[in-house]
Design a protein around this motif. Structure first.
Motif, PDB file in Angstrom:
ATOM      1  N   ALA A 610      22.223 -26.550 -12.220  1.00  0.00           N
ATOM      2  CA  ALA A 610      22.525 -26.539 -10.785  1.00  0.00           C
ATOM      3  C   ALA A 610      21.349 -27.172 -10.075  1.00  0.00           C
ATOM      4  N   ARG A 611      21.599 -27.831  -8.961  1.00  0.00           N
ATOM      5  CA  ARG A 611      20.536 -28.518  -8.230  1.00  0.00           C
ATOM      6  C   ARG A 611      20.472 -27.944  -6.815  1.00  0.00           C
ATOM      7  N   PRO A 612      19.705 -26.847  -6.627  1.00  0.00           N
ATOM      8  CA  PRO A 612      19.695 -26.161  -5.333  1.00  0.00           C
ATOM      9  C   PRO A 612      18.829 -26.824  -4.274  1.00  0.00           C
ATOM     10  N   ASP A 613      18.013 -27.797  -4.648  1.00  0.00           N
ATOM     11  CA  ASP A 613      17.063 -28.355  -3.679  1.00  0.00           C
ATOM     12  C   ASP A 613      17.005 -29.876  -3.797  1.00  0.00           C
ATOM     13  N   GLY A 614      18.147 -30.512  -3.877  1.00  0.00           N
ATOM     14  CA  GLY A 614      18.142 -31.958  -3.990  1.00  0.00           C
ATOM     15  C   GLY A 614      17.525 -32.403  -5.296  1.00  0.00           C
ATOM     16  N   GLY A 615      16.839 -33.530  -5.261  1.00  0.00           N
ATOM     17  CA  GLY A 615      16.259 -34.076  -6.481  1.00  0.00           C
ATOM     18  C   GLY A 615      14.770 -33.874  -6.591  1.00  0.00           C
ATOM     19  N   HIS A 616      14.211 -32.899  -5.865  1.00  0.00           N
ATOM     20  CA  HIS A 616      12.767 -32.687  -5.878  1.00  0.00           C
ATOM     21  C   HIS A 616      12.336 -31.963  -7.151  1.00  0.00           C
ATOM     22  N   SER A 617      11.180 -32.323  -7.643  1.00  0.00           N
ATOM     23  CA  SER A 617      10.671 -31.744  -8.876  1.00  0.00           C
ATOM     24  C   SER A 617      10.407 -30.252  -8.706  1.00  0.00           C
ATOM     25  N   LEU A 618      10.873 -29.469  -9.665  1.00  0.00           N
ATOM     26  CA  LEU A 618      10.632 -28.030  -9.698  1.00  0.00           C
ATOM     27  C   LEU A 618       9.568 -27.765 -10.763  1.00  0.00           C
ATOM     28  N   SER A 619       8.509 -27.059 -10.381  1.00  0.00           N
ATOM     29  CA  SER A 619       7.342 -26.967 -11.250  1.00  0.00           C
ATOM     30  C   SER A 619       7.252 -25.674 -12.046  1.00  0.00           C
ATOM     31  N   ALA A 620       7.834 -24.584 -11.560  1.00  0.00           N
ATOM     32  CA  ALA A 620       7.682 -23.303 -12.253  1.00  0.00           C
ATOM     33  C   ALA A 620       8.866 -22.407 -11.951  1.00  0.00           C
ATOM     34  N   ILE A 621       9.142 -21.485 -12.872  1.00  0.00           N
ATOM     35  CA  ILE A 621      10.217 -20.520 -12.685  1.00  0.00           C
ATOM     36  C   ILE A 621       9.798 -19.188 -13.271  1.00  0.00           C
ATOM     37  N   SER A 622      10.228 -18.093 -12.620  1.00  0.00           N
ATOM     38  CA  SER A 622      10.012 -16.748 -13.142  1.00  0.00           C
ATOM     39  C   SER A 622      11.262 -15.932 -12.870  1.00  0.00           C
ATOM     40  N   CYS A 623      11.778 -15.305 -13.909  1.00  0.00           N
ATOM     41  CA  CYS A 623      12.994 -14.499 -13.794  1.00  0.00           C
ATOM     42  C   CYS A 623      12.665 -13.058 -14.170  1.00  0.00           C
ATOM     43  N   ALA A 624      12.925 -12.144 -13.241  1.00  0.00           N
ATOM     44  CA  ALA A 624      12.734 -10.729 -13.539  1.00  0.00           C
ATOM     45  C   ALA A 624      13.842 -10.201 -14.424  1.00  0.00           C
ATOM     46  N   SER A 625      15.011 -10.811 -14.323  1.00  0.00           N
ATOM     47  CA  SER A 625      16.175 -10.422 -15.109  1.00  0.00           C
ATOM     48  C   SER A 625      17.194 -11.541 -15.013  1.00  0.00           C
ATOM     49  N   ALA A 626      18.367 -11.328 -15.612  1.00  0.00           N
ATOM     50  CA  ALA A 626      19.432 -12.324 -15.507  1.00  0.00           C
ATOM     51  C   ALA A 626      20.009 -12.383 -14.107  1.00  0.00           C
ATOM     52  N   SER A 627      19.658 -11.428 -13.269  1.00  0.00           N
ATOM     53  CA  SER A 627      20.192 -11.391 -11.910  1.00  0.00           C
ATOM     54  C   SER A 627      19.137 -11.662 -10.845  1.00  0.00           C
ATOM     55  N   PHE A 628      17.968 -12.166 -11.254  1.00  0.00           N
ATOM     56  CA  PHE A 628      16.986 -12.577 -10.244  1.00  0.00           C
ATOM     57  C   PHE A 628      16.010 -13.587 -10.826  1.00  0.00           C
ATOM     58  N   CYS A 629      15.863 -14.715 -10.151  1.00  0.00           N
ATOM     59  CA  CYS A 629      14.879 -15.744 -10.509  1.00  0.00           C
ATOM     60  C   CYS A 629      14.274 -16.320  -9.241  1.00  0.00           C
ATOM     61  N   ALA A 630      13.049 -16.795  -9.381  1.00  0.00           N
ATOM     62  CA  ALA A 630      12.378 -17.533  -8.310  1.00  0.00           C
ATOM     63  C   ALA A 630      11.821 -18.822  -8.898  1.00  0.00           C
ATOM     64  N   VAL A 631      11.819 -19.875  -8.086  1.00  0.00           N
ATOM     65  CA  VAL A 631      11.435 -21.209  -8.535  1.00  0.00           C
ATOM     66  C   VAL A 631      10.456 -21.810  -7.539  1.00  0.00           C
ATOM     67  N   LEU A 632       9.440 -22.488  -8.046  1.00  0.00           N
ATOM     68  CA  LEU A 632       8.517 -23.237  -7.191  1.00  0.00           C
ATOM     69  C   LEU A 632       8.909 -24.702  -7.178  1.00  0.00           C
ATOM     70  N   GLU A 633       8.892 -25.260  -5.983  1.00  0.00           N
ATOM     71  CA  GLU A 633       9.135 -26.693  -5.812  1.00  0.00           C
ATOM     72  C   GLU A 633       7.814 -27.361  -5.491  1.00  0.00           C
ATOM     73  N   ALA A 634       7.580 -28.518  -6.045  1.00  0.00           N
ATOM     74  CA  ALA A 634       6.260 -29.146  -6.016  1.00  0.00           C
ATOM     75  C   ALA A 634       5.741 -29.391  -4.604  1.00  0.00           C
ATOM     76  N   ARG A 635       6.616 -29.488  -3.612  1.00  0.00           N
ATOM     77  CA  ARG A 635       6.162 -29.771  -2.253  1.00  0.00           C
ATOM     78  C   ARG A 635       5.708 -28.525  -1.501  1.00  0.00           C
ATOM     79  N   GLY A 636       5.772 -27.350  -2.155  1.00  0.00           N
ATOM     80  CA  GLY A 636       5.305 -26.135  -1.493  1.00  0.00           C
ATOM     81  C   GLY A 636       6.406 -25.212  -1.029  1.00  0.00           C
ATOM     82  N   TYR A 637       7.592 -25.353  -1.588  1.00  0.00           N
ATOM     83  CA  TYR A 637       8.698 -24.458  -1.276  1.00  0.00           C
ATOM     84  C   TYR A 637       8.929 -23.506  -2.446  1.00  0.00           C
ATOM     85  N   VAL A 638       9.519 -22.345  -2.132  1.00  0.00           N
ATOM     86  CA  VAL A 638       9.961 -21.411  -3.145  1.00  0.00           C
ATOM     87  C   VAL A 638      11.441 -21.151  -2.937  1.00  0.00           C
ATOM     88  N   LEU A 639      12.191 -21.082  -4.028  1.00  0.00           N
ATOM     89  CA  LEU A 639      13.616 -20.798  -3.986  1.00  0.00           C
ATOM     90  C   LEU A 639      13.866 -19.513  -4.761  1.00  0.00           C
TER      91      LEU A 639
END
Length: 687
Positions: A610-639
């Protein structure tokens, strides 16, 4: 009120409720199709950056090449860029104060017979003295170019008393003075016959001095001020190895060190060549420095980070103990005051100190980097939060900062020196009672991450480059299932691209290289091991992940990118992967995809994008479980998403600032982001 009216009213309400639900469902579907956040997405509030890492890196680190501790309340070190470092509480690793006393010179050696007199020498031929060593640069006086030919520099100095100092240059000259502060005319120079490259001197009393040189020669004198004829060559016949340092505990015990892992010991130093014995104590390592306390042990340091100690130096090899993993950066100097104080200076500008240097567990403590000039806060390179009540981050100065209150103030974070001067590139903590960190080719482990001691192992990773030359490899990421399994990614010019250990706390010998995929093509930049049965490594090229289901023994590559995206070197890079359980993994790539699976060991079709933030590079991900994840985008955003497998519409985006380097989410209600400025950004779920 009539019963029928009541019935009709309830029916009407029921009909309206059904209509409202239908409308809400329709609107939800429209929202999801449009890529907007829906009600099931996580909602987070993010803090401003909090500076939690006080560590700094100096423009001019003080790499100490000489140390002298005249008492337990004073140690003086000298080093690069004309630096003097002093401590009035040497057992506190952070209690050092620096000054620049001879800009443009590197200070090579220092000798302090008392707390009120020190003399130091420099590679420029300068001599510096002070009657108040802790008084800063103004308290040191300089005799410039004491040598008539300063090109060889002055490499060593020893002052048994305030009224006698003996120094040596890089040639055949020995300089003596009975009035060291008396200016150039107070110093006499004598040239010793033969070719020499003197680099170490020790005078335990005014009636004995011992000098060693780079060609393996030893000269001694019972009358150091008596002229050239008073000096005798006692070089042992087995010599040949370069000698780097010498320390005499008394007139009846001297120890020298060489580049072949040996100590040369004599109980009658001036008695001739036959009185010196070579003892192999440290493999083939170069033992660069040694110090023997007047009433204590002898401690030597090698260039690979080992410290070797003995309370019976003439007792043979068995009388010496080696601590191989104190500081992988290696040591340049050692100063021992007694059985309860030894200090060693490393190659990156830090010191190690022990109050029991000859004990079976000397418990060496490492200081922050010392230095002068412009200092800047170092960045946090990664963070690991195994639970909501514990987080630990690693920085570029070889330190960690940890806290039991991640959402608390900056003061709640505690700094611990792990490998000062070296950058820690990644850290993994499967629990609050075990962490592993990597940087360069070393691995650090601890069973007490919250301020406890770390054990360091130098894997000494090398490979051959395309020209056939030896290249240094480095570790780039690490994932641990427990203290019984860690996997590190290895950047190499050779075929080996992973390092695996089934018992990482037991040191370097437990780590074994693995070569996966295509030589010189597949290399990994992230790995996650939720259990010993599942490990997933993110391939930086080729759009694949490598998966193991047997304790990292065998691996299988799986394509996780779309077939249409496969285009040689232009194929998307999988930047990071997070597997909170053996049944769920999520990764991110450099073209904006979040890639998820509920069957990590399945085939390519088990992975979904899935591409939740256009085509911007995503640098890191952390998932607490299968029902929660957070992602860092290289420009300084978090999803963030509470339904990471639900598609692009199930992610919310927030701006948190630039320079983000990593994140860890121990639960669906807490995430902590590390930054390149030494700060953390804390996210908490609303409501």
């Amino acid at each position: 009120m009539e019963r029928g009216t009541v019935r009709r009213g309830w029916a009407a309400a029921r009909d309206l409720s059904a209509l409202a639900i239908a409308i809400a469902v329709a609107l939800s579907a429209v929202g999801a199709a449009a890529g907007t956040a829906v009600a099931s997405s996580a909602s987070f509030a993010w803090s401003a950056p909090r500076l939690v890492d006080p560590a700094v890196r100096f423009a001019h680190p003080a790499v100490l090449s000489g140390l002298s501790c005249p008492s337990t309340k004073l140690c003086v070190g000298v080093g690069t860029s004309g630096s003097i470092e002093t401590s009035v509480d040497p057992v506190a690793p952070g209690d050092w104060n620096g000054a620049t006393v001879d800009p443009g010179s590197d200070l090579e050696s220092v000798s302090c017979p008392t707390t009120s007199f020190c003399a130091a020498v420099a590679d420029s031929g300068d001599l510096l003295t002070s009657t108040n060593p802790t008084g800063g640069s103004a308290a040191w006086s300089t005799i410039s170019k004491l040598l008539t030919n300063p090109q060889t520099g002055i490499g060593g100095i020893s002052c048994p008393t305030v009224s006698l100092c003996v120094a040596v240059n890089g040639g055949s000259d020995i300089l003596t003075s009975t009035d060291p502060t008396g200016g150039p005319t107070a110093w006499a120079t004598r040239t010793i016959a033969g070719f020499h490259q003197f680099d170490g001197v020790s005078c335990p009393t005014v009636s004995l001095c011992v000098v060693v040189d780079f060609d393996g020669q030893i000269v001694t004198s019972l009358d150091p001020t008596g002229g050239a004829s008073a000096w005798t060559d006692v070089s042992p016949s087995f010599g040949g190895s370069a000698l780097f340092s010498v320390s005499c505990q008394s007139v009846s015990l001297c120890v020298a060190t060489d580049d072949a892992g040996e100590v040369l010991v004599s109980e009658n130093p001036a008695g001739g060549a036959d009185t010196w014995n070579a003892v192999k104590v440290d493999g083939t390592n170069t033992i660069i420095a040694v110090s023997c306390a007047a009433n204590g042990p002898c401690v030597a340091g090698d260039t690979n980070g080992g410290l070797i100690a003995s309370t019976d130096p003439s007792g043979g090899a068995k009388a010496w103990t080696v601590d191989n993993a104190v500081d992988p950066s290696g040591f340049d100097s050692v100063g021992c005051q007694s059985a309860t104080l030894c200090v060693a200076g490393d190659a990156q500008g830090s010191v190690a100190v022990s109050t029991a240097p000859a004990a079976s567990d000397p418990a060496w403590m490492l200081s922050p980097q010392l230095g002068a000039g412009t200092a800047r806060h170092v960045g946090l390179n990664g963070i690991s939060c195994p639970k909501i009540s514990f987080c630990i981050a690693a920085d570029g100065a070889g330190d960690t900062v940890s806290t039991a209150h991640p959402g608390g103030p900056a003061a709640a974070w505690e700094l611990t020196a792990v490998n000062p001067g070296w950058s820690i590139s990644a850290i993994s903590c499967p629990s609050s009672s075990f962490c592993a960190a990597i940087g360069g080719d070393f691995v650090g482990t601890t069973a007490n991450p919250a301020g406890g001691l770390w054990s360091l192992a130098n894997l000494e990773l090398t490979s051959l480059d395309n020209n056939g030359d030896i290249a240094l490899d480095s570790l780039t990421a690490i994932g641990c299932a427990s203290r019984a399994l860690c996997v590190a990614t290895r950047y190499s010019d050779g075929a080996d691209n992973l390092e695996v250990s089934g018992d990482p706390v037991e040191g370097a010998a437990t780590w074994q290289p693995e070569a996966l995929g295509q030589f010189d093509y597949d290399f990994f930049q992230a790995v996650s091991c939720p259990t010993a049965s599942v490990c997933v490594a993110a391939d930086a090229q080729g759009g694949t992940v490598a998966v193991s289901t047997d304790g990292a023994k065998r691996w299988r590559f799986t394509y996780v990118e779309a077939k249409s995206a496969m285009n040689g070197s232009l194929t998307p890079d999988v930047n990071d992967v997070s597997c909170p359980t053996s049944r769920f993994c999520a990764g991110v790539d450099n073209v904006g995809n979040v890639i998820t699976t509920r069957d990590p060991s399945g085939a390519a079709k088990a992975w979904h994008r899935a591409r939740p933030d256009g085509g911007h590079s995503l640098s890191a991900i952390s998932c607490a479980s299968a029902s929660f994840c957070a992602v860092l985008e290289a420009r300084g955003y978090v999803l963030v998403s509470s339904r990471p497998t639900g598609g692009a519409g199930y992610w919310q985006r927030a701006k948190v600032g630039k320079d983000v380097t990593g994140l860890s989410c121990p639960s669906a209600r807490l995430c902590v982001i590390s930054t390149d400025t030494g700060a953390v950004i804390v996210g908490k779920a609303r409501g």
